[in-house]
Write an enzyme that holds these catalytic residues in place. Sequence first.
Site, PDB file in Angstrom:
ATOM      1  N   TYR A 172       0.841  -1.205   0.000  1.00 25.83           N
ATOM      2  CA  TYR A 172       0.000   0.000   0.000  1.00 25.83           C
ATOM      3  C   TYR A 172       0.881   1.261   0.000  1.00 25.83           C
ATOM      4  O   TYR A 172       0.649   2.193  -0.780  1.00 25.83           O
ATOM      5  CB  TYR A 172      -0.963   0.020   1.206  1.00 25.83           C
ATOM      6  CG  TYR A 172      -1.746   1.316   1.231  1.00 25.83           C
ATOM      7  CD1 TYR A 172      -2.789   1.537   0.334  1.00 25.83           C
ATOM      8  CD2 TYR A 172      -1.399   2.353   2.106  1.00 25.83           C
ATOM      9  CE1 TYR A 172      -3.474   2.752   0.303  1.00 25.83           C
ATOM     10  CE2 TYR A 172      -2.072   3.567   2.079  1.00 25.83           C
ATOM     11  CZ  TYR A 172      -3.101   3.763   1.188  1.00 25.83           C
ATOM     12  OH  TYR A 172      -3.767   4.969   1.145  1.00 25.83           O
ATOM     13  N   ARG A 219       1.788   8.347  12.885  1.00 27.28           N
ATOM     14  CA  ARG A 219       1.343   9.566  13.578  1.00 27.28           C
ATOM     15  C   ARG A 219      -0.171   9.762  13.516  1.00 27.28           C
ATOM     16  O   ARG A 219      -0.805  10.169  14.485  1.00 27.28           O
ATOM     17  CB  ARG A 219       2.040  10.784  12.936  1.00 27.28           C
ATOM     18  CG  ARG A 219       1.667  12.121  13.578  1.00 27.28           C
ATOM     19  CD  ARG A 219       2.077  13.294  12.701  1.00 27.28           C
ATOM     20  NE  ARG A 219       1.398  13.220  11.409  1.00 27.28           N
ATOM     21  CZ  ARG A 219       1.791  13.866  10.306  1.00 27.28           C
ATOM     22  NH1 ARG A 219       2.871  14.620  10.337  1.00 27.28           N
ATOM     23  NH2 ARG A 219       1.113  13.742   9.181  1.00 27.28           N
ATOM     24  N   ARG A 229     -10.529   4.752   8.435  1.00 26.44           N
ATOM     25  CA  ARG A 229      -9.435   4.263   7.594  1.00 26.44           C
ATOM     26  C   ARG A 229      -8.461   3.486   8.473  1.00 26.44           C
ATOM     27  O   ARG A 229      -8.107   3.928   9.564  1.00 26.44           O
ATOM     28  CB  ARG A 229      -8.700   5.443   6.936  1.00 26.44           C
ATOM     29  CG  ARG A 229      -9.436   6.041   5.768  1.00 26.44           C
ATOM     30  CD  ARG A 229      -8.555   7.061   5.082  1.00 26.44           C
ATOM     31  NE  ARG A 229      -8.486   8.270   5.864  1.00 26.44           N
ATOM     32  CZ  ARG A 229      -9.254   9.336   5.666  1.00 26.44           C
ATOM     33  NH1 ARG A 229     -10.131   9.330   4.700  1.00 26.44           N
ATOM     34  NH2 ARG A 229      -9.141  10.387   6.426  1.00 26.44           N
ATOM     35  N   PHE A 289      15.626  19.275  -1.431  1.00 28.71           N
ATOM     36  CA  PHE A 289      14.259  18.836  -1.690  1.00 28.71           C
ATOM     37  C   PHE A 289      14.031  17.405  -1.176  1.00 28.71           C
ATOM     38  O   PHE A 289      12.991  17.106  -0.594  1.00 28.71           O
ATOM     39  CB  PHE A 289      13.989  18.921  -3.200  1.00 28.71           C
ATOM     40  CG  PHE A 289      12.752  18.215  -3.643  1.00 28.71           C
ATOM     41  CD1 PHE A 289      11.505  18.761  -3.399  1.00 28.71           C
ATOM     42  CD2 PHE A 289      12.835  16.985  -4.293  1.00 28.71           C
ATOM     43  CE1 PHE A 289      10.346  18.092  -3.805  1.00 28.71           C
ATOM     44  CE2 PHE A 289      11.692  16.318  -4.695  1.00 28.71           C
ATOM     45  CZ  PHE A 289      10.443  16.872  -4.451  1.00 28.71           C
TER      46      PHE A 289
END
Length: 416
Positions: A172, A219, A229, A289
């Site tokens: 997933y 978290r 969910r 980044f």
Amino acid sequence: MASAILASLLHPSEVLALVQYKLAPKTKYDYSNNKTRERLYHHLNMTSRSFAAVIQDLDDELKDAICLFYLVLRGLDTIEDDMTIDLEIKLPYLKTFHEIIYQKGWNFTENGPNEKDRQLLVEFDTVIEGFLELKPAYQTIIADITKRMGNGMAHYATAGINVVTNADYDEYCHYVAGLVGLGLSEMFTASGFESPMVAERKDLSNSMGLFLQKTNITRDFLEDLRDNRRFWPEEIWGKYVDEIKDLTEPENKEKALQCLSHMVVNAMAHIRDVLEYLSMIKNKSCFKFCAIPQVMAIATLNLLHTNYMIYTHENVKIRKGETVWLMKESSNVDSVAAIFRLYARQINNKSNPLDPHFVDIGVICGEIEQICVSKYPGSTAELHRLQAGVMAGTSGNVLTAAAVVAGAIALKNVIA
Ligand code: D61
Ligand code: MG
């Protein structure tokens, strides 16, 4: 700003970072010469707290392409996340989203009124317009990842399909975040900023996404539970409770904390790959980044570890001052390795010797330390510099009155 300084008052290096950040000359990006670009960056800033800044600091060759990669996938995710949309409506959108992004003028108004990024889909024609203006090579990468992510999301959104095993959990997370890592690596290589090796190491690119996504999933346990969910794998939580919601029962507190450290160990397993990936990135703007989200993730794991709050409060987040400090310190691989060592030590120090994962956590933290010492020897000096900063204003581990006063003056000047 004032509340951020107040929250960091006991952390002088964060107060300094916040004040520097506040005083930095505003290199505000100016998009006013192009209406579409102005809207696109408006949407980026509205939909992402953490990625907007690092995307806008990218070199021009990649900035728009990665901004649009983000907005396309955020659009897709806004359909996935909306639990008010019926499955028979949701699944076809997820599976065809890679075609929708070529349909000029397409918008979507079926999100529930409380879906946080619903406006992005209401004005999605702007995203499509921007997407179609990108170089074909970037369009192809974005469309390919969107197709694979949409189909993966559709699979896991299907009634009766759940995250059961640890392999499901990895799968997933591969769909929703690992694939982003793969696409970004292909873009870095296509731009010529990075070597072909970066795109070839799909295993490492995948781990970049998995570490971020697993940290978020750990978290956001309570928020996801509330919205129906379930992303924690049953193979993990099933060792501690009979039903996932039992983790929040006060009488299961000890089991819940053991389950949490199991989730933390599972996420930390990707750090070795993350460090290896970052060592391949040569372009400075690509490096920051990539590195900033990863150091924020390990700082977040440090906050979550042994912290029962994740079962009682929905907004467990690192301080703004800590974020700004991390952004300032993440400019090269030695500093980033030093940050990983700093947090690995804190995580290890907090571990409970009675926890079943005490040894596993110690092993991973020791491994991080050992990898950094041998591969990034410069990280030792960096670590000492960071620690000196963190300990600034303290004496024998106690914060001095002078440091608190300095912070309070900064606070007062900001309020004034
Ligand atoms: C280097 C730099 C950035 C990286 C990277 C490597 C590898 C992977 C990623 C970023 C992706 C990390 C995703 C972690 C945050 N998770 C989410 O946003 C969840 O949604 C996942 C599906 C949409 C992904 C959108 C995305 C995110 C970051 C990007 C990007 C695309 C494109 C370029 C750069 C960064 C999460 O969303 C919660 C929410 O709605 O806020 C969820 O639904 O689980
Ligand atoms: Mg989602």
